[in-house]
Write a protein that holds these residues in place. Structure first.
Motif, PDB file in Angstrom:
ATOM      1  N   ARG A  20      -0.278 -22.379  -5.206  1.00 21.98           N
ATOM      2  CA  ARG A  20       0.427 -22.054  -3.575  1.00 21.98           C
ATOM      3  C   ARG A  20       1.166 -20.934  -4.696  1.00 21.98           C
ATOM      4  O   ARG A  20       1.365 -19.703  -3.231  1.00 21.98           O
ATOM      5  CB  ARG A  20       0.540 -23.130  -2.705  1.00 21.98           C
ATOM      6  N   ALA A  21       2.449 -20.836  -5.082  1.00 24.22           N
ATOM      7  CA  ALA A  21       2.869 -20.340  -5.083  1.00 24.22           C
ATOM      8  C   ALA A  21       2.995 -18.704  -5.868  1.00 24.22           C
ATOM      9  O   ALA A  21       2.983 -17.693  -5.795  1.00 24.22           O
ATOM     10  CB  ALA A  21       4.156 -20.840  -6.490  1.00 24.22           C
ATOM     11  N   LEU A  22       1.364 -19.132  -6.748  1.00 19.21           N
ATOM     12  CA  LEU A  22       0.789 -17.922  -7.413  1.00 19.21           C
ATOM     13  C   LEU A  22       0.178 -16.703  -6.028  1.00 19.21           C
ATOM     14  O   LEU A  22       0.592 -15.229  -6.246  1.00 19.21           O
ATOM     15  CB  LEU A  22       0.257 -17.463  -9.021  1.00 19.21           C
ATOM     16  N   LEU A  23      -0.173 -17.471  -5.225  1.00 20.02           N
ATOM     17  CA  LEU A  23      -0.399 -17.109  -4.269  1.00 20.02           C
ATOM     18  C   LEU A  23       0.061 -16.180  -3.040  1.00 20.02           C
ATOM     19  O   LEU A  23      -0.258 -14.241  -2.647  1.00 20.02           O
ATOM     20  CB  LEU A  23      -1.670 -17.870  -3.597  1.00 20.02           C
ATOM     21  N   ASP A  24       1.236 -16.910  -3.198  1.00 25.12           N
ATOM     22  CA  ASP A  24       2.081 -16.211  -2.059  1.00 25.12           C
ATOM     23  C   ASP A  24       2.694 -15.608  -2.268  1.00 25.12           C
ATOM     24  O   ASP A  24       2.739 -14.187  -1.728  1.00 25.12           O
ATOM     25  CB  ASP A  24       3.379 -17.650  -2.051  1.00 25.12           C
ATOM     26  N   LEU A  25       2.351 -15.012  -3.819  1.00 24.44           N
ATOM     27  CA  LEU A  25       3.608 -14.636  -4.317  1.00 24.44           C
ATOM     28  C   LEU A  25       2.280 -12.344  -4.561  1.00 24.44           C
ATOM     29  O   LEU A  25       2.757 -11.597  -4.746  1.00 24.44           O
ATOM     30  CB  LEU A  25       3.808 -14.130  -6.055  1.00 24.44           C
TER      31      LEU A  25
END
Length: 315
Positions: A20-25
């Motif tokens: 999720r962190a990479l998708l948000d970034l």
């Protein structure tokens, strides 16, 4: 049993958060960077098409492969999924734009990944020589190392010099400031990393291991690897003052105590974020440190991202 189950539940939660962190970034920052729209019409000859007289060795963004010669490793459908990091042969990788190769060998000169074996290194050399015979201006960084836990192949440095001959670019730090045109017709910077044998010395046809560096982060968590790659890259000097190649690997690694231990589904957690990584290098002001970017299961789009990042500088 209960503690192991609890551990796995926590790891699944951590993995979900990191994805999720990479998708948000990606959603908040995007993956635009200078040259991001570049598409090479001829990946086999991308250096020649960008003008070898303008390509300074230290400034090139080199697309590379991790565990390059594993396309036929192990036994198909049985042990291969646990060690295969590339689906293309060495020749096919080079034709599709790869210019940095990571080759691991054991004592009998067979390529290996851990305990699993594949073909002889002769196959790698044959593929490289075939590619170079079909091109005129493409330079390769060839890293060959003795795999961890194995012994050096006897007389391997002499073997490499004999097989690669006049293609080799001898060790000379001045090479970093030269253009591709200035080192031609020599075509290969060969970095030999033995475990017990003597390292190559200054002036030798081969380069010692200190001239290709990286910081390997052994994790299957994609955001951890992504951010760690940026952190270590930030600690490097800019390429303008560096006398070694520095590699960033856009990969994550299966961890033995986890349920998923096959390479493809694990590395897929970060595989699509190479362009985001380059964009973040620009956003965080460290694009002048980026030099080699490697991946599992390389594709032409990955090559385009690396070449495009550099092409705008020489267009």
């Amino acid at each position: 049993m209960g503690s192991q189950l609890s551990k796995q539940i926590e790891r699944r939660r951590a993995l979900k958060m990191e994805k999720r962190a990479l998708l948000d970034l990606l959603e908040t920052s995007g993956c635009n960077f200078p040259g991001c729209e570049y598409q090479t019409y001829d990946p086999k000859n991308w250096m020649g098409n960008l003008d070898p007289a303008k390509l300074i060795i230290k400034q090139i963004i080199w697309p590379g492969t991790h565990d390059s010669a594993t396309n036929r490793i192990g036994i198909p459908l049985i042990s291969r999924p646990f060690a295969q990091c590339q689906s293309m042969s060495i020749y096919e990788q080079l034709v599709n734009g790869t210019r940095v190769l990571d080759i691991r060998v054991q004592q009998d000169r067979r390529v290996c990944h851990g305990i699993l074996l594949t073909y002889s290194v002769d196959v790698v050399i044959r593929d490289i020589r075939r590619f170079l015979s079909e091109t005129k201006s493409e330079i390769i960084i060839l890293e060959i190392r003795t795999e961890y836990g194995h012994k050096d192949p006897p007389g391997f440095d002499e073997y490499l010099v004999e097989e690669l001959g006049d293609y080799l670019i001898p060790h000379d730090e001045a090479v970093f400031n030269k253009t591709v045109a200035e080192v031609l017709p020599r075509r290969i910077t060969c970095v030999w990393k033995p475990r017990e044998s003597e390292d190559p010395r200054p002036g030798d046809p081969l380069w010692s291991g200190g001239y290709l560096r990286d910081n390997w982060i052994n994790t299957d968590l994609p955001s951890t690897k992504f951010e760690s790659n940026l952190k270590y890259l930030d600690e490097q000097p800019p390429v303008s003052s560096r006398k070694y190649f520095y590699r960033v690997e856009n990969t994550v690694t299966p961890i033995p105590d986890n349920p998923v231990v096959c390479v493809w589904p694990v590395t897929g957690r970060i595989h699509a974020y190479a362009r985001l990584f380059i964009a973040q290098c620009f956003y965080r002001g460290i694009a002048d440190r980026l030099q080699i970017l490697s991946t599992d299961f390389i594709e032409v789009d990955f090559v385009d991202a690396c070449v495009g990042n550099f092409s705008h500088q020489v267009s």
